[in-house]
Motif scaffolding. Structure first.
Motif, PDB file in Angstrom:
ATOM      1  N   ILE A  13      10.564  12.786  52.748  1.00  0.00           N
ATOM      2  CA  ILE A  13      11.357  11.731  52.567  1.00  0.00           C
ATOM      3  C   ILE A  13      10.498  10.469  52.161  1.00  0.00           C
ATOM      4  O   ILE A  13      11.100   9.792  51.169  1.00  0.00           O
ATOM      5  CB  ILE A  13      12.451  11.604  53.542  1.00  0.00           C
ATOM      6  N   CYS A  14       9.564  10.430  53.065  1.00  0.00           N
ATOM      7  CA  CYS A  14       8.473   9.135  52.845  1.00  0.00           C
ATOM      8  C   CYS A  14       7.990   9.500  51.490  1.00  0.00           C
ATOM      9  O   CYS A  14       7.768   8.284  50.557  1.00  0.00           O
ATOM     10  CB  CYS A  14       7.491   9.281  54.014  1.00  0.00           C
ATOM     11  N   PHE A  15       7.465  10.527  51.206  1.00  0.00           N
ATOM     12  CA  PHE A  15       6.631  10.579  49.681  1.00  0.00           C
ATOM     13  C   PHE A  15       7.748  10.671  48.539  1.00  0.00           C
ATOM     14  O   PHE A  15       7.241  10.098  47.261  1.00  0.00           O
ATOM     15  CB  PHE A  15       5.773  11.855  49.743  1.00  0.00           C
ATOM     16  N   ASP A  74      12.087  -1.578  57.878  1.00  0.00           N
ATOM     17  CA  ASP A  74      12.183  -2.980  57.483  1.00  0.00           C
ATOM     18  C   ASP A  74      11.755  -3.059  56.079  1.00  0.00           C
ATOM     19  O   ASP A  74      12.447  -3.912  55.280  1.00  0.00           O
ATOM     20  CB  ASP A  74      11.490  -3.845  58.444  1.00  0.00           C
ATOM     21  N   VAL A  75      10.567  -2.467  55.691  1.00  0.00           N
ATOM     22  CA  VAL A  75       9.989  -2.643  54.221  1.00  0.00           C
ATOM     23  C   VAL A  75      11.076  -2.099  53.355  1.00  0.00           C
ATOM     24  O   VAL A  75      11.221  -2.604  52.165  1.00  0.00           O
ATOM     25  CB  VAL A  75       8.676  -2.201  53.996  1.00  0.00           C
ATOM     26  N   CYS A  76      11.499  -0.939  53.702  1.00  0.00           N
ATOM     27  CA  CYS A  76      12.370   0.006  52.938  1.00  0.00           C
ATOM     28  C   CYS A  76      13.622  -0.648  52.640  1.00  0.00           C
ATOM     29  O   CYS A  76      14.022  -0.903  51.510  1.00  0.00           O
ATOM     30  CB  CYS A  76      12.689   1.240  53.422  1.00  0.00           C
ATOM     31  N   ASP A  77      14.189  -1.226  53.752  1.00  0.00           N
ATOM     32  CA  ASP A  77      15.309  -2.261  53.473  1.00  0.00           C
ATOM     33  C   ASP A  77      15.357  -3.102  52.634  1.00  0.00           C
ATOM     34  O   ASP A  77      15.990  -3.855  51.631  1.00  0.00           O
ATOM     35  CB  ASP A  77      15.693  -2.728  54.943  1.00  0.00           C
ATOM     36  N   ALA A  78      14.025  -4.075  52.722  1.00  0.00           N
ATOM     37  CA  ALA A  78      13.771  -5.254  51.824  1.00  0.00           C
ATOM     38  C   ALA A  78      13.854  -4.674  50.304  1.00  0.00           C
ATOM     39  O   ALA A  78      14.210  -5.511  49.612  1.00  0.00           O
ATOM     40  CB  ALA A  78      12.557  -5.988  52.308  1.00  0.00           C
ATOM     41  N   CYS A  79      13.084  -3.773  50.190  1.00  0.00           N
ATOM     42  CA  CYS A  79      12.947  -3.098  48.822  1.00  0.00           C
ATOM     43  C   CYS A  79      14.367  -2.641  48.149  1.00  0.00           C
ATOM     44  O   CYS A  79      14.680  -2.893  47.099  1.00  0.00           O
ATOM     45  CB  CYS A  79      11.924  -1.871  48.874  1.00  0.00           C
ATOM     46  N   ALA A  80      14.976  -1.823  49.102  1.00  0.00           N
ATOM     47  CA  ALA A  80      16.369  -1.551  48.631  1.00  0.00           C
ATOM     48  C   ALA A  80      17.438  -2.764  48.077  1.00  0.00           C
ATOM     49  O   ALA A  80      18.050  -2.630  47.210  1.00  0.00           O
ATOM     50  CB  ALA A  80      17.127  -0.553  49.742  1.00  0.00           C
ATOM     51  N   ASP A  81      17.080  -3.772  49.129  1.00  0.00           N
ATOM     52  CA  ASP A  81      18.119  -4.976  48.973  1.00  0.00           C
ATOM     53  C   ASP A  81      17.623  -5.657  47.572  1.00  0.00           C
ATOM     54  O   ASP A  81      18.602  -5.826  46.706  1.00  0.00           O
ATOM     55  CB  ASP A  81      17.869  -5.920  49.938  1.00  0.00           C
ATOM     56  N   GLU A  82      16.733  -5.714  47.253  1.00  0.00           N
ATOM     57  CA  GLU A  82      16.024  -6.291  45.991  1.00  0.00           C
ATOM     58  C   GLU A  82      16.293  -5.379  44.784  1.00  0.00           C
ATOM     59  O   GLU A  82      16.796  -5.969  43.835  1.00  0.00           O
ATOM     60  CB  GLU A  82      14.667  -6.411  45.935  1.00  0.00           C
ATOM     61  N   CYS A  83      16.230  -4.001  44.871  1.00  0.00           N
ATOM     62  CA  CYS A  83      16.387  -3.038  43.795  1.00  0.00           C
ATOM     63  C   CYS A  83      17.711  -2.891  43.474  1.00  0.00           C
ATOM     64  O   CYS A  83      18.206  -2.954  42.391  1.00  0.00           O
ATOM     65  CB  CYS A  83      15.709  -1.560  44.098  1.00  0.00           C
ATOM     66  N   SER A  84      18.419  -3.263  44.450  1.00  0.00           N
ATOM     67  CA  SER A  84      20.068  -2.941  44.308  1.00  0.00           C
ATOM     68  C   SER A  84      20.776  -4.377  43.392  1.00  0.00           C
ATOM     69  O   SER A  84      21.688  -4.215  43.032  1.00  0.00           O
ATOM     70  CB  SER A  84      20.900  -2.832  45.621  1.00  0.00           C
ATOM     71  N   CYS A  91      15.950   1.110  39.299  1.00  0.00           N
ATOM     72  CA  CYS A  91      16.127   0.263  40.201  1.00  0.00           C
ATOM     73  C   CYS A  91      17.071   0.971  41.288  1.00  0.00           C
ATOM     74  O   CYS A  91      17.018   0.741  42.467  1.00  0.00           O
ATOM     75  CB  CYS A  91      16.470  -1.139  39.939  1.00  0.00           C
ATOM     76  N   GLN A  92      18.242   1.363  40.784  1.00  0.00           N
ATOM     77  CA  GLN A  92      19.308   1.896  41.645  1.00  0.00           C
ATOM     78  C   GLN A  92      19.054   3.308  42.257  1.00  0.00           C
ATOM     79  O   GLN A  92      19.111   3.302  43.523  1.00  0.00           O
ATOM     80  CB  GLN A  92      20.485   2.220  40.568  1.00  0.00           C
ATOM     81  N   ALA A  93      18.107   4.059  41.750  1.00  0.00           N
ATOM     82  CA  ALA A  93      17.534   5.238  42.293  1.00  0.00           C
ATOM     83  C   ALA A  93      16.399   5.065  43.353  1.00  0.00           C
ATOM     84  O   ALA A  93      16.499   5.601  44.407  1.00  0.00           O
ATOM     85  CB  ALA A  93      16.911   6.159  41.173  1.00  0.00           C
ATOM     86  N   CYS A  94      15.598   3.867  43.293  1.00  0.00           N
ATOM     87  CA  CYS A  94      14.776   3.477  44.076  1.00  0.00           C
ATOM     88  C   CYS A  94      15.571   2.909  45.345  1.00  0.00           C
ATOM     89  O   CYS A  94      15.230   3.198  46.517  1.00  0.00           O
ATOM     90  CB  CYS A  94      13.946   2.292  43.489  1.00  0.00           C
ATOM     91  N   ALA A  95      16.434   2.135  44.981  1.00  0.00           N
ATOM     92  CA  ALA A  95      17.109   1.688  46.156  1.00  0.00           C
ATOM     93  C   ALA A  95      17.677   2.582  47.016  1.00  0.00           C
ATOM     94  O   ALA A  95      17.648   2.586  48.467  1.00  0.00           O
ATOM     95  CB  ALA A  95      18.315   0.581  45.610  1.00  0.00           C
ATOM     96  N   GLU A  96      18.346   3.694  46.455  1.00  0.00           N
ATOM     97  CA  GLU A  96      18.945   4.758  47.098  1.00  0.00           C
ATOM     98  C   GLU A  96      17.780   5.479  48.107  1.00  0.00           C
ATOM     99  O   GLU A  96      18.169   5.906  48.980  1.00  0.00           O
ATOM    100  CB  GLU A  96      19.606   5.774  46.150  1.00  0.00           C
ATOM    101  N   ALA A  97      16.423   5.752  47.433  1.00  0.00           N
ATOM    102  CA  ALA A  97      15.520   6.454  48.141  1.00  0.00           C
ATOM    103  C   ALA A  97      15.048   5.484  49.290  1.00  0.00           C
ATOM    104  O   ALA A  97      14.823   6.212  50.278  1.00  0.00           O
ATOM    105  CB  ALA A  97      14.149   6.815  47.089  1.00  0.00           C
ATOM    106  N   CYS A  98      14.849   4.346  48.984  1.00  0.00           N
ATOM    107  CA  CYS A  98      14.462   3.516  50.283  1.00  0.00           C
ATOM    108  C   CYS A  98      15.514   3.510  51.477  1.00  0.00           C
ATOM    109  O   CYS A  98      15.131   3.573  52.306  1.00  0.00           O
ATOM    110  CB  CYS A  98      14.406   2.096  49.588  1.00  0.00           C
ATOM    111  N   ARG A  99      17.127   3.448  51.003  1.00  0.00           N
ATOM    112  CA  ARG A  99      17.794   3.313  51.931  1.00  0.00           C
ATOM    113  C   ARG A  99      17.575   4.903  52.871  1.00  0.00           C
ATOM    114  O   ARG A  99      17.667   4.672  54.024  1.00  0.00           O
ATOM    115  CB  ARG A  99      19.137   3.327  51.526  1.00  0.00           C
ATOM    116  N   ARG A 100      17.575   5.705  52.114  1.00  0.00           N
ATOM    117  CA  ARG A 100      17.560   7.048  52.794  1.00  0.00           C
ATOM    118  C   ARG A 100      16.335   7.198  53.794  1.00  0.00           C
ATOM    119  O   ARG A 100      16.201   7.710  55.012  1.00  0.00           O
ATOM    120  CB  ARG A 100      17.400   8.291  51.864  1.00  0.00           C
TER     121      ARG A 100
END
Length: 112
Positions: A13-15, A74-84, A91-100
């Motif tokens: 999931i991380c990678f 926390d970093v993943c949440d910030a990235c997901a918030d921005e990408c969304s 960007c939407q795919a990245c946000a989803e991966a970050c939330r997961r």
């Protein structure tokens, strides 16, 4: 109870998240209004680095992996918030991966 399988799944999931962030960066740099994508690019760079390190720390069963998982979430949440905020598919795919990844980091770090 944590198992080796949980760790292997978390590493993947991380990678996967890091790869989604790297793809998002590359795609953002191709956008017509790249300056509008600055925050997205910056956060994706940070997130990709954090996710790669989190995956590596988990793989080696580092004594610091749980604390790092919290920070990575926390970093993943910030990235997901921005990408969304952006309508681009990457960007939407990245946000989803970050939330997961954020959810999985929190799940594993709580099962100490």
């Amino acid at each position: 109870m944590e198992t080796r399988q949980n760790h292997q799944q978390h590493i993947q999931i991380c990678f996967d998240c890091a790869a989604a962030c790297e793809h998002c960066i590359t795609a953002c740099l191709q956008e017509d209004h790249v300056m509008m994508m600055r925050d997205c690019i910056r956060l994706c760079r940070d997130c990709a680095d954090f996710c790669k390190l989190c995956g590596s720390l988990t793989a080696r069963d580092s004594e610091f992996m749980r604390q790092f998982m919290v920070l990575c979430a926390d970093v993943c949440d910030a990235c997901a918030d921005e990408c969304s905020k952006h309508d681009h598919d990457h960007c939407q795919a990245c946000a989803e991966a970050c939330r997961r990844c954020a959810d999985d980091c929190r799940r594993l770090s709580a099962n100490a």
